[in-house]
Design a protein around this motif. Structure first.
Motif, PDB file in Angstrom:
ATOM      1  N   LEU A 142      15.062 -11.993  53.163  1.00 22.74           N
ATOM      2  CA  LEU A 142      15.022 -12.275  51.731  1.00 22.74           C
ATOM      3  C   LEU A 142      16.381 -12.061  51.055  1.00 22.74           C
ATOM      4  O   LEU A 142      16.823 -12.918  50.258  1.00 22.74           O
ATOM      5  N   PRO A 143      17.116 -10.974  51.321  1.00 23.49           N
ATOM      6  CA  PRO A 143      18.453 -10.848  50.707  1.00 23.49           C
ATOM      7  C   PRO A 143      19.410 -11.965  51.120  1.00 23.49           C
ATOM      8  O   PRO A 143      20.247 -12.393  50.317  1.00 23.49           O
ATOM      9  N   VAL A 144      19.291 -12.426  52.361  1.00 23.71           N
ATOM     10  CA  VAL A 144      20.135 -13.536  52.813  1.00 23.71           C
ATOM     11  C   VAL A 144      19.805 -14.797  52.017  1.00 23.71           C
ATOM     12  O   VAL A 144      20.710 -15.551  51.614  1.00 23.71           O
ATOM     13  N   CYS A 145      18.527 -15.023  51.760  1.00 26.35           N
ATOM     14  CA  CYS A 145      18.122 -16.194  50.973  1.00 26.35           C
ATOM     15  C   CYS A 145      18.684 -16.125  49.557  1.00 26.35           C
ATOM     16  O   CYS A 145      19.166 -17.137  49.014  1.00 26.35           O
ATOM     17  N   TRP A 146      18.643 -14.955  48.955  1.00 24.63           N
ATOM     18  CA  TRP A 146      19.229 -14.805  47.615  1.00 24.63           C
ATOM     19  C   TRP A 146      20.726 -15.126  47.648  1.00 24.63           C
ATOM     20  O   TRP A 146      21.235 -15.831  46.771  1.00 24.63           O
ATOM     21  N   ALA A 147      21.408 -14.580  48.641  1.00 23.15           N
ATOM     22  CA  ALA A 147      22.853 -14.804  48.730  1.00 23.15           C
ATOM     23  C   ALA A 147      23.172 -16.285  48.898  1.00 23.15           C
ATOM     24  O   ALA A 147      24.132 -16.797  48.299  1.00 23.15           O
ATOM     25  N   LEU A 148      22.384 -17.000  49.682  1.00 20.56           N
ATOM     26  CA  LEU A 148      22.636 -18.423  49.897  1.00 20.56           C
ATOM     27  C   LEU A 148      22.441 -19.221  48.610  1.00 20.56           C
ATOM     28  O   LEU A 148      23.220 -20.138  48.301  1.00 20.56           O
ATOM     29  N   VAL A 149      21.417 -18.886  47.843  1.00 19.06           N
ATOM     30  CA  VAL A 149      21.191 -19.583  46.572  1.00 19.06           C
ATOM     31  C   VAL A 149      22.331 -19.292  45.602  1.00 19.06           C
ATOM     32  O   VAL A 149      22.831 -20.198  44.901  1.00 19.06           O
ATOM     33  N   VAL A 150      22.779 -18.051  45.549  1.00 20.04           N
ATOM     34  CA  VAL A 150      23.876 -17.689  44.646  1.00 20.04           C
ATOM     35  C   VAL A 150      25.165 -18.401  45.045  1.00 20.04           C
ATOM     36  O   VAL A 150      25.848 -19.010  44.201  1.00 20.04           O
ATOM     37  N   VAL A 151      25.501 -18.333  46.327  1.00 22.26           N
ATOM     38  CA  VAL A 151      26.743 -18.965  46.793  1.00 22.26           C
ATOM     39  C   VAL A 151      26.682 -20.476  46.593  1.00 22.26           C
ATOM     40  O   VAL A 151      27.651 -21.100  46.125  1.00 22.26           O
ATOM     41  N   GLY A 152      25.559 -21.082  46.942  1.00 24.69           N
ATOM     42  CA  GLY A 152      25.435 -22.519  46.757  1.00 24.69           C
ATOM     43  C   GLY A 152      25.551 -22.937  45.308  1.00 24.69           C
ATOM     44  O   GLY A 152      26.161 -23.965  44.987  1.00 24.69           O
ATOM     45  N   THR A 153      24.990 -22.137  44.403  1.00 22.93           N
ATOM     46  CA  THR A 153      25.064 -22.465  42.974  1.00 22.93           C
ATOM     47  C   THR A 153      26.502 -22.416  42.463  1.00 22.93           C
ATOM     48  O   THR A 153      26.959 -23.330  41.763  1.00 22.93           O
ATOM     49  N   TRP A 154      27.234 -21.373  42.794  1.00 16.98           N
ATOM     50  CA  TRP A 154      28.592 -21.221  42.272  1.00 16.98           C
ATOM     51  C   TRP A 154      29.573 -22.175  42.930  1.00 16.98           C
ATOM     52  O   TRP A 154      30.544 -22.608  42.284  1.00 16.98           O
ATOM     53  N   LEU A 155      29.371 -22.536  44.202  1.00 17.53           N
ATOM     54  CA  LEU A 155      30.303 -23.444  44.875  1.00 17.53           C
ATOM     55  C   LEU A 155      30.044 -24.908  44.545  1.00 17.53           C
ATOM     56  O   LEU A 155      30.827 -25.771  44.929  1.00 17.53           O
ATOM     57  N   PHE A 178      24.316 -28.862  45.272  1.00 19.30           N
ATOM     58  CA  PHE A 178      24.499 -30.183  44.669  1.00 19.30           C
ATOM     59  C   PHE A 178      24.494 -30.065  43.140  1.00 19.30           C
ATOM     60  O   PHE A 178      23.889 -29.142  42.584  1.00 19.30           O
ATOM     61  N   PRO A 179      25.150 -31.003  42.484  1.00 22.76           N
ATOM     62  CA  PRO A 179      25.121 -31.017  41.015  1.00 22.76           C
ATOM     63  C   PRO A 179      23.680 -31.135  40.516  1.00 22.76           C
ATOM     64  O   PRO A 179      22.811 -31.628  41.247  1.00 22.76           O
ATOM     65  N   PRO A 180      23.395 -30.697  39.299  1.00 23.72           N
ATOM     66  CA  PRO A 180      24.409 -30.260  38.335  1.00 23.72           C
ATOM     67  C   PRO A 180      24.884 -28.831  38.575  1.00 23.72           C
ATOM     68  O   PRO A 180      24.139 -28.000  39.093  1.00 23.72           O
ATOM     69  N   TYR A 181      26.153 -28.585  38.204  1.00 25.89           N
ATOM     70  CA  TYR A 181      26.693 -27.227  38.249  1.00 25.89           C
ATOM     71  C   TYR A 181      26.134 -26.470  37.050  1.00 25.89           C
ATOM     72  O   TYR A 181      26.545 -26.680  35.903  1.00 25.89           O
ATOM     73  N   ALA A 182      25.163 -25.606  37.341  1.00 27.76           N
ATOM     74  CA  ALA A 182      24.453 -24.933  36.242  1.00 27.76           C
ATOM     75  C   ALA A 182      24.230 -23.471  36.591  1.00 27.76           C
ATOM     76  O   ALA A 182      23.119 -23.052  36.935  1.00 27.76           O
ATOM     77  N   PRO A 183      25.281 -22.648  36.540  1.00 30.54           N
ATOM     78  CA  PRO A 183      25.099 -21.223  36.849  1.00 30.54           C
ATOM     79  C   PRO A 183      24.160 -20.522  35.891  1.00 30.54           C
ATOM     80  O   PRO A 183      23.608 -19.476  36.228  1.00 30.54           O
ATOM     81  N   ALA A 184      23.953 -21.101  34.711  1.00 32.11           N
ATOM     82  CA  ALA A 184      23.023 -20.476  33.760  1.00 32.11           C
ATOM     83  C   ALA A 184      21.587 -20.508  34.268  1.00 32.11           C
ATOM     84  O   ALA A 184      20.745 -19.720  33.820  1.00 32.11           O
ATOM     85  N   THR A 185      21.299 -21.430  35.192  1.00 31.96           N
ATOM     86  CA  THR A 185      19.939 -21.522  35.740  1.00 31.96           C
ATOM     87  C   THR A 185      19.762 -20.674  36.990  1.00 31.96           C
ATOM     88  O   THR A 185      18.717 -20.775  37.650  1.00 31.96           O
ATOM     89  N   LEU A 186      20.764 -19.866  37.333  1.00 27.70           N
ATOM     90  CA  LEU A 186      20.681 -19.095  38.575  1.00 27.70           C
ATOM     91  C   LEU A 186      19.474 -18.162  38.588  1.00 27.70           C
ATOM     92  O   LEU A 186      18.795 -18.016  39.608  1.00 27.70           O
ATOM     93  N   ARG A 246       8.471 -24.354  33.918  1.00 23.74           N
ATOM     94  CA  ARG A 246       9.812 -24.089  34.452  1.00 23.74           C
ATOM     95  C   ARG A 246      10.041 -25.022  35.642  1.00 23.74           C
ATOM     96  O   ARG A 246       9.803 -24.647  36.786  1.00 23.74           O
ATOM     97  N   PRO A 247      10.505 -26.227  35.406  1.00 26.12           N
ATOM     98  CA  PRO A 247      10.635 -27.190  36.507  1.00 26.12           C
ATOM     99  C   PRO A 247      11.650 -26.775  37.565  1.00 26.12           C
ATOM    100  O   PRO A 247      11.473 -27.081  38.750  1.00 26.12           O
ATOM    101  N   ILE A 248      12.718 -26.090  37.163  1.00 24.53           N
ATOM    102  CA  ILE A 248      13.719 -25.668  38.162  1.00 24.53           C
ATOM    103  C   ILE A 248      13.118 -24.618  39.099  1.00 24.53           C
ATOM    104  O   ILE A 248      13.254 -24.698  40.324  1.00 24.53           O
ATOM    105  N   ALA A 249      12.428 -23.635  38.540  1.00 22.37           N
ATOM    106  CA  ALA A 249      11.775 -22.625  39.376  1.00 22.37           C
ATOM    107  C   ALA A 249      10.709 -23.267  40.258  1.00 22.37           C
ATOM    108  O   ALA A 249      10.515 -22.861  41.416  1.00 22.37           O
TER     109      ALA A 249
END
Length: 694
Positions: free
Chosen positions: A51-64, A108-116, A16-19
């Motif tokens: 830890l919840p703040v870190c999750w939120a940042l990854v989610v927000v960054g992915t969708w934006l 940053f791209p790629p925009y890939a919400p499926a990999t969230l 799992r290279p993304i993980a």
């Protein structure tokens, strides 16, 4: 250990290279880029809360990351919020850069919400491994906490009060030295960052209040004049013994003992009795034949009574502050509403007070948040518009190389670019020679991580940037095909990011806290001078006291808050010309004395304006009014010398003569309120003498 374990687990164990990428950079973010003070266990506890703040940042960054403009707007908002969160204390301030990286990486791209899901899995695994390693590997001994320091200082104060209550009513040189050391141990620059009570909550506010109270108590005890004729009087002895018992009980409370309810009541009763004694006529044996009016106490006796009452007032602040620091809103000791306004407030309200107090351009927290948010936003815009390869490296360079002063930023950038260039040359040579043989990179990476994460922080920014350049090349060479152009992209990104950081460092408050410290101290002394004049006039006029929440007091409270935050940053910055940090450089101004002058002004004004107040005669009223004007004038003189934006040129802080704090002749028959006011103004003059280090 953590970075390698997370990366290899997902890259080669689970494919799992993304993980793998997110596990690696999560540990680098909070374990390397962040500078969280404290022991490993303290850092681990904070990371768990974040830890919840870190999750939120990854989610927000992915969708934006869907559009450049959404990512840029998100960077502006997130960058400001995370940087401004530093007002919550040193731990949040240290974690902020790492949290910024956790938003930058997925934005940053790629925009890939499926990999969230995979991104969150890698982030969680990396942080979980980091928490375990911080808590279990190489445990560090925890230094004495601020509560322990305050408890020790309170016990020292109790010892001094007991000695002053008993013959010969003096302190030895060893006792004076112990009192000075106990007070010095509570100064912010002697306390490790992780132990400073700098948060907005009830416990931290009360603990800081307790530290100020016990420092004031120690200062007043060592300055207590000897009793005239060697006889302190029963009222004084009772107060000093009650002070000793309350200080001891407060120290026990700070060590998780019971609240000091009974000793606090006892001292209040003893203080009220001494106040009544000092306000009345002298005892009958001193009245001669009894045919004339009862004489007043001699001035020396009244001055000592006033000094002892100040000691009692400081101890009466220490008791409830210690109780609040331990038990929070469940404290049992009665508190004064004006002085402990935060006692019944919940956390959101106290956070709002802290945010509102720093929501302005005079706050260094606001300045730093604006500077870093604008720089990161500009870097994200440039990276998105120009489609820089690995553009998040440019933002990482902006984040890690921007400092609070332009001089330090420029010095860091020069060294970092030299290190990056050296690392890029090594990367280009390695990628050209090895090519796409990922097994070589897989073998070398753990060894290079060990070198990079140990040598870099020790040798400085240049070494850290060079070693990290090679490290990220080894990582990305295992995630996809790479060539020597990866080194070129790394160098270009660092150059662009550092240039953006330099531009915003030049445009936005380039001198850091240097000018702000002087400006905040000057404003503090101006506000203090206004309160000194108003208090002197109120005491002299005998009018009704103004509440401590009036605009003048609130303005001074805010000035103290801004000055304390500026001082905290000022201590961590190097000198304007690139010399050693402030804490090791020669200082011309004792900023701590300036802060204490503000606190003493507030506290003394509140004590003196509490009803009932006896009326002063014409001579005493004129004396108090004139003395208040004189002390205020000296405050304004120091303020003018400190203010970098004043009408007069900033120069050396004038040395204030402490012997000029009283008039040559004291008015006969003055009540105790006169001497209490003189004692308060005299303590402010003592603070002013400590400000200048010429």
């Amino acid at each position: 250990m953590v970075a390698a374990a997370g990366f290899y687990l997902f890259r080669y164990g689970l494919d799992r290279p993304i993980a793998a990428t997110y596990a690696l950079f999560a540990s680098v973010a909070l374990g390397g880029l962040a500078r969280i003070p404290g022991t490993g266990r303290q850092r681990a506890a904070l990371m768990l809360h974040l830890l919840p703040v870190c999750w939120a940042l990854v989610v927000v960054g992915t969708w934006l990351s869907v559009r450049t403009w959404t990512a840029v707007v998100g960077m502006l908002a997130v960058g400001f919020a995370l940087a401004f969160a530093a007002l919550g204390g040193p731990r949040l301030a240290g974690a902020a850069p790492g949290l910024q990286l956790l938003y930058i990486l997925p934005s940053f791209p790629p925009y890939a919400p499926a990999t969230l899901g995979e991104r969150l899995l890698g982030t969680t695994t990396g942080l979980a491994l980091l928490v375990a390693a911080e808590a279990l590997v190489f445990p560090e001994p925890r230094p004495p906490s601020y509560r322990a320091r305050a408890a020790h200082a309170a016990r020292t104060a109790a010892h001094c009060a007991t000695l002053l209550a008993e013959p010969p009513h003096t302190l030895s040189a060893a006792d004076l030295r112990a009192a000075q050391e106990a007070g010095w141990a509570l100064r912010s620059r002697t306390v490790p960052e992780a132990e400073r009570p700098a948060g907005p909550g009830v416990h931290d506010r009360a603990l800081a209040h307790a530290g100020l109270a016990v420092r004031t108590l120690l200062n007043r005890l060592v300055q207590l004049p000897a009793p005239p004729g060697g006889h302190p009087g029963p009222g004084v002895t009772a107060v000093l013994h009650a002070v000793a018992r309350l200080a001891t009980a407060s120290a026990t409370c700070l060590s998780t003992g019971p609240p000091p309810v009974a000793p606090h009541r006892e001292l209040r009763a003893a203080r009220a009795h001494l106040s009544a004694v000092s306000a009345g006529p002298a005892p009958a044996p001193a009245a001669g034949d009894g045919n004339g009016p009862a004489p007043f106490f001699p001035p020396a006796v009244l001055r000592r009574y006033a000094a002892v009452l100040e000691i009692a007032d400081a101890a009466l602040l220490l008791g409830p502050a210690a109780d609040l620091a331990v038990h929070g809103r469940h404290a049992s000791v009665e508190t004064a509403q004006a002085r402990f306004w935060y006692a019944g407030c919940r956390a959101p309200v106290l956070w709002w007070h802290r945010v509102r107090g720093h929501a302005g351009r005079r706050s260094v927290f606001f300045q730093n948040a604006v500077r870093i948010a604008l720089a990161l936003t500009a870097a994200r815009l440039v990276a998105g518009v120009d489609t820089l390869p690995h553009g998040f490296w440019a933002m990482l360079a902006t984040l890690s190389l921007t400092r609070t002063t332009m001089g330090e930023t420029w010095r860091i950038i020069r060294v970092a670019l030299a290190g990056t260039l050296a690392g890029a040359l090594v990367v280009a040579a390695a990628l050209s020679l090895v090519g796409t043989d990922t097994e070589v990179y897989a073998v070398v990476l753990p060894v290079w991580m060990l070198i990079g994460f140990t040598v870099g922080p020790v040798k400085g920014v240049g070494w850290a940037q060079g070693l990290f350049t090679v490290l990220v090349a080894l990582v990305f060479a295992q995630l996809g095909p790479s060539s020597w152009r990866l080194a070129e992209a790394r160098l270009l990104d660092v150059l662009i990011g550092s240039a953006i950081g330099a531009v915003f460092g030049l445009l936005a408050w380039p001198r850091g806290a240097h000018d702000e410290m002087r400006r905040a101290a000057a404003e503090l002394l101006r506000r203090a001078a206004e309160i000194v004049v108003a208090t002197g006039a109120s005491v002299a006029g005998g009018g009704l006291s103004a509440p401590s929440g009036e605009p003048g007091h609130r303005s001074l409270q805010r000035a103290i808050i801004l000055a304390e935050s500026a001082y905290a940053q000022f201590q961590s910055e190097p000198t304007p010309f690139g010399g050693p940090p402030r804490r090791t450089a020669p200082r011309q101004v004792d900023w701590q004395a300036t802060l204490m002058a503000g606190h003493h002004t507030l506290w003394g004004s509140e004590w003196l304006l509490e009803p009932p107040r006896p009326a002063l005669g014409p001579a005493a009223a004129e004396s108090v009014g004139g003395l208040g004007d004189r002390v205020a004038g000296r405050m304004l003189l120091v303020s003018a010398a400190l203010d970098p934006g004043g009408d007069t040129p900033t120069g050396p802080v004038p040395v204030i003569d402490p012997d000029g704090k009283r008039f040559a002749a004291e008015p006969p028959g003055a009540p105790h309120l006169y001497y209490a006011t003189v004692s308060w103004l005299g303590s402010l003059m003592t603070d002013l003498t400590r400000i200048a280090h010429n």
